[in-house]
Design a protein around this motif. Structure first.
Motif, PDB file in Angstrom:
ATOM      1  N   UNK A 184      39.075  32.209  37.953  1.00 53.70           N
ATOM      2  CA  UNK A 184      37.864  33.007  37.760  1.00 53.70           C
ATOM      3  C   UNK A 184      36.842  32.619  38.816  1.00 53.70           C
ATOM      4  N   UNK A 185      36.056  33.602  39.243  1.00 49.69           N
ATOM      5  CA  UNK A 185      35.051  33.405  40.282  1.00 49.69           C
ATOM      6  C   UNK A 185      33.672  33.663  39.699  1.00 49.69           C
ATOM      7  N   UNK A 186      32.969  32.579  39.391  1.00 47.60           N
ATOM      8  CA  UNK A 186      31.585  32.671  38.925  1.00 47.60           C
ATOM      9  C   UNK A 186      30.659  32.002  39.939  1.00 47.60           C
ATOM     10  N   UNK A 245      42.492  45.421  46.804  1.00 44.06           N
ATOM     11  CA  UNK A 245      42.521  45.762  45.381  1.00 44.06           C
ATOM     12  C   UNK A 245      41.347  45.150  44.623  1.00 44.06           C
ATOM     13  N   UNK A 246      40.784  44.056  45.155  1.00 39.40           N
ATOM     14  CA  UNK A 246      39.653  43.394  44.508  1.00 39.40           C
ATOM     15  C   UNK A 246      38.316  43.871  45.069  1.00 39.40           C
ATOM     16  N   UNK A 247      38.336  44.788  46.014  1.00 41.08           N
ATOM     17  CA  UNK A 247      37.097  45.343  46.563  1.00 41.08           C
ATOM     18  C   UNK A 247      36.502  44.458  47.642  1.00 41.08           C
ATOM     19  N   UNK A 248      35.512  44.988  48.328  1.00 37.26           N
ATOM     20  CA  UNK A 248      34.900  44.258  49.434  1.00 37.26           C
ATOM     21  C   UNK A 248      34.263  42.950  48.991  1.00 37.26           C
ATOM     22  N   UNK A 249      33.681  42.950  47.800  1.00 38.60           N
ATOM     23  CA  UNK A 249      33.019  41.736  47.329  1.00 38.60           C
ATOM     24  C   UNK A 249      33.924  40.854  46.483  1.00 38.60           C
ATOM     25  N   UNK A 250      35.152  41.304  46.222  1.00 41.24           N
ATOM     26  CA  UNK A 250      36.094  40.533  45.431  1.00 41.24           C
ATOM     27  C   UNK A 250      35.950  40.691  43.938  1.00 41.24           C
ATOM     28  N   UNK A 251      35.016  41.523  43.490  1.00 36.99           N
ATOM     29  CA  UNK A 251      34.723  41.631  42.057  1.00 36.99           C
ATOM     30  C   UNK A 251      35.012  43.014  41.479  1.00 36.99           C
ATOM     31  N   UNK A 252      35.761  43.833  42.189  1.00 38.39           N
ATOM     32  CA  UNK A 252      36.017  45.194  41.709  1.00 38.39           C
ATOM     33  C   UNK A 252      36.692  45.201  40.345  1.00 38.39           C
ATOM     34  N   UNK A 303      33.946  28.487  40.654  1.00 39.16           N
ATOM     35  CA  UNK A 303      35.307  28.938  40.404  1.00 39.16           C
ATOM     36  C   UNK A 303      36.023  27.921  39.523  1.00 39.16           C
ATOM     37  N   UNK A 304      36.645  28.411  38.452  1.00 41.11           N
ATOM     38  CA  UNK A 304      37.280  27.524  37.482  1.00 41.11           C
ATOM     39  C   UNK A 304      38.651  28.046  37.086  1.00 41.11           C
ATOM     40  N   UNK A 305      39.473  27.134  36.583  1.00 46.39           N
ATOM     41  CA  UNK A 305      40.744  27.514  35.987  1.00 46.39           C
ATOM     42  C   UNK A 305      40.523  27.669  34.489  1.00 46.39           C
TER      43      UNK A 305
END
Length: 351
Positions: free
Chosen positions: A290-292, A330-337, A299-301
């Protein structure tokens, strides 16, 4: 120790879990958004699932409806719909009539058995290409927190927080704890599927931190045989909402579980997690799911698939492509799609 065997040599079964944000602000809205086909986030989630193509998929943030309409509609948006599915009413959104958070009021989202703005908010869904033995499903979601072996409920100044009445009535499961048998050839694996509360958003009593830990203890009790004979080939799967090395919460719980002798940790990895590693974290960033990083804990598991030690594993991964990988689109330009979480997959192999 016996090894997991499929119907035909050379086959594999891909199991995945994805905490994709498929919860909406009210009942029926998820189905509306799926049917309209205009939601870019849903489209991104579908794209990730289609690319990874799991045979068994556990979604851990999916609004429940009694007829399973949203689950069926979502399956039908995929390139190859799933013939089998399972869901059940989650604890999330089921009101207790009690003041669980000690704010002096009842009836809000934090006063449900699990945080939820409406009945079914943020439940779970299982989609499968292999038969689900629904008649043999065991739902432990009603287990009282105080009945979990070695449970530790929140206390303040030696008194039950927020009240003894809450301690007597509260279930440990914030969403659900399901034991779901799935047939693979002449074998059966049993998913131990759940989604734990985040170990934050509380006070010095550590209500959510303790509950997060004890939600995992319930599965430990199952595996230890404290609640009856454990399943022969379990697969602990879902959003544990805890990292063994970083972030908040009682990290020792998941740290102990990933090293259990009766389970195995395939250690799914990604290149994308490494590229955006948190410099202050001590854990392996390749394992993060996960990317927070934007104002959150980093970022955590938090999502896991831990198969029985009896099962042969042929591969595992986290769908988090490096920025220069074409699949990163697939995750978009910002990685959060598709949201902050990443899909985690493990391949079960025939020896």
């Amino acid at each position: 120790m016996p090894t997991f065997v499929l119907a035909q040599s050379g086959e594999t079964v891909r199991i995945a879990t994805f905490a994709a944000p498929l919860s909406r602000d009210g009942p029926g809205l998820l189905l509306r958004d799926i049917v309209k086909g205009e939601d870019t986030q849903i489209a991104a989630i579908v794209g990730v699932i289609d690319h990874v193509a799991p045979d068994i998929l556990v979604l851990t943030d999916f609004d429940f409806d009694a007829g399973g309409a949203a689950m069926a509609a979502f399956s039908n948006t995929l390139a190859i719909p799933y013939p089998y599915s399972y869901s059940a009413l989650p604890n999330a959104g089921q009101q207790t009539g009690l003041d669980l958070d000690g704010d002096g009021f009842t009836g809000d989202a934090r006063d449900a058995f699990g945080y939820g703005r409406f009945l079914g908010d943020g439940g779970m869904a299982i989609l499968s290409r292999l038969p689900i033995n629904e008649t043999d499903v065991i739902d432990l979601s009603g287990t009282l927190w105080r009945d979990v072996p070695n449970a530790k409920l929140p206390m303040v100044d030696g008194r039950a927080f927020p009240s003894e009445q809450v301690h007597e009535a509260l279930r440990v499961s914030s969403t659900g704890h399901w034991m779901v048998p799935i047939s693979i050839g002449d074998q059966t694996i049993t998913l131990l599927a759940y989604s734990a509360t985040a170990p934050v958003f509380d006070g010095p009593e550590d209500f959510n931190g303790l509950r997060n830990r004890d939600e995992l203890k319930l599965w430990e009790a199952v595996l230890d045989g404290a609640l009856g004979a454990p399943p022969t080939m379990p697969v602990l799967i879902g959003n544990v909402n805890a990292d063994p090395s970083d972030g908040q919460g009682l990290r020792g719980g998941i740290a102990d579980v990933v090293t259990r002798g009766d389970l195995q940790d395939p250690m799914p990895r990604s290149a994308g997690g490494v590229m955006v590693a948190d410099p202050t974290h001590t854990g392996d960033p390749a394992l993060d799911t996960a990317d927070w990083s934007d104002g959150g804990p980093g970022n955590l598991r938090v999502s896991y698939i831990l198969p029985s030690a009896k099962i042969a594993i042929s591969g595992a991964g986290v769908f988090w492509p490096a920025a220069d990988d074409p699949m990163a689109a697939l995750l978009g330009e910002d990685g959060f799609a598709a949201g902050p979480h990443r899909l985690v997959w493990v391949d079960i192999a025939v020896p």
